[in-house]
Design a protein around this motif. Structure first.
Motif, short mmCIF file in Angstrom:
data_model
loop_
_atom_site.label_atom_id
_atom_site.label_comp_id
_atom_site.label_asym_id
_atom_site.label_seq_id
_atom_site.Cartn_x
_atom_site.Cartn_y
_atom_site.Cartn_z
N VAL A 53 11.33 22.26 84.72
CA VAL A 53 12.16 21.42 85.59
C VAL A 53 13.50 21.13 84.93
CG1 VAL A 53 12.36 19.14 86.66
CG2 VAL A 53 10.17 20.37 86.73
N LEU A 54 13.48 20.80 83.64
CA LEU A 54 14.72 20.39 82.96
C LEU A 54 15.61 21.56 82.56
CD1 LEU A 54 13.41 17.54 80.64
CD2 LEU A 54 14.44 17.35 82.92
N PHE A 55 15.02 22.74 82.31
CA PHE A 55 15.80 23.83 81.73
C PHE A 55 15.80 25.13 82.52
CE2 PHE A 55 14.46 21.01 78.28
CZ PHE A 55 15.70 20.64 77.79
N HIS A 56 14.97 25.24 83.57
CA HIS A 56 14.91 26.50 84.32
C HIS A 56 15.01 26.31 85.83
CE1 HIS A 56 13.88 28.76 80.73
NE2 HIS A 56 12.93 27.90 80.46
N SER A 57 15.33 25.14 86.28
CA SER A 57 15.34 24.87 87.71
C SER A 57 16.77 24.87 88.26
CB SER A 57 14.71 23.49 87.97
OG SER A 57 15.55 22.49 87.42
N ASP A 58 16.88 24.59 89.54
CA ASP A 58 18.21 24.45 90.16
C ASP A 58 18.99 23.32 89.48
OD1 ASP A 58 17.76 26.50 91.91
OD2 ASP A 58 17.12 25.21 93.57
N PHE A 59 18.29 22.27 89.06
CA PHE A 59 18.94 21.18 88.34
C PHE A 59 19.68 21.70 87.11
CE2 PHE A 59 18.31 18.62 84.45
CZ PHE A 59 19.28 17.65 84.68
N ALA A 60 19.05 22.56 86.33
CA ALA A 60 19.67 23.10 85.11
C ALA A 60 20.93 23.88 85.44
CB ALA A 60 18.67 23.97 84.36
#
Length: 199
Positions: A110-117
């Motif tokens: 979630v923190l490093f491989h998602s759309d957020f990242a």
């Protein structure tokens, strides 16, 4: 009980939301939503948005917390008590990174491989390559590491570290992967060819 929770001071309430989100995201990954966090934390949705105007703001806080926790747990040594075995420090840092990443479970994705990242790239002061570059510079000053440019070298080696963690998370044997990682890092950084051989 809900009434008592509302009386938490702001710092405690914010931390409770962060810790609840962290636990849920580690378990369930990207399926977690604001509604899940507030229900598990016993907070109102408005309380969530008071502390985190957007979901990305919460994820930013979690990512900062992740780096702070790693930095606190794995502090770099100083030469106050004598010379440092920088190859050993490198080995320990690599193993710590892999273990720490695996310990995050689905939160890492979630923190490093998602759309957020992609929407919110890491700020310079949270980039893990900074720590690796510092180790490389210290090892160079001690005459152990080759005279490579520390920053781009750290970026390349971090890619190897990260891939190792991802491979182990996908089922590769951890001990075997760490042994291979150690050889790669040592050969990349050794000042003399004989220092790069596996020990």
């Amino acid at each position: 009980m809900a009434e008592q929770r509302r009386r938490l001071d702001p710092a405690a309430r914010r931390l409770e939301i962060i810790e609840t989100a962290e636990r849920l995201l580690a378990r369930d990954g990207e399926t977690v939503r604001v509604e899940d966090v507030v229900a598990a934390a016993g907070a109102a949705k408005g309380t969530f948005y008071h502390y985190f105007p957007t979901w990305d703001d919460l994820l930013d806080a979690l990512r900062t917390r992740t780096f702070e926790r790693f930095d606190a747990r794995y502090q770099l040594p100083t030469e106050v008590d004598g010379p440092i075995d920088w190859m050993r420090v490198l080995d320990e840092l690599a193993a710590a990174f892999v273990g720490f990443t695996l310990g995050q479970e689905r939160l890492h994705d979630v923190l490093f491989h998602s759309d957020f990242a992609r929407r919110r790239p890491l700020p310079a002061d949270q980039n893990a390559t900074i720590r690796l570059a510092a180790v490389i510079r210290a090892g160079q000053e001690a005459g152990v590491f080759a005279g490579l440019d520390p920053e781009p070298t750290a970026r390349l080696l971090f890619a190897v570290l990260h891939e190792t963690a991802d491979a182990v998370a996908e089922g590769e044997d951890c001990e075997r992967s760490l042994a291979a990682l150690q050889v790669v890092l040592r050969r990349a950084l050794a000042a003399r060819p004989e220092e790069g051989s596996a020990q």
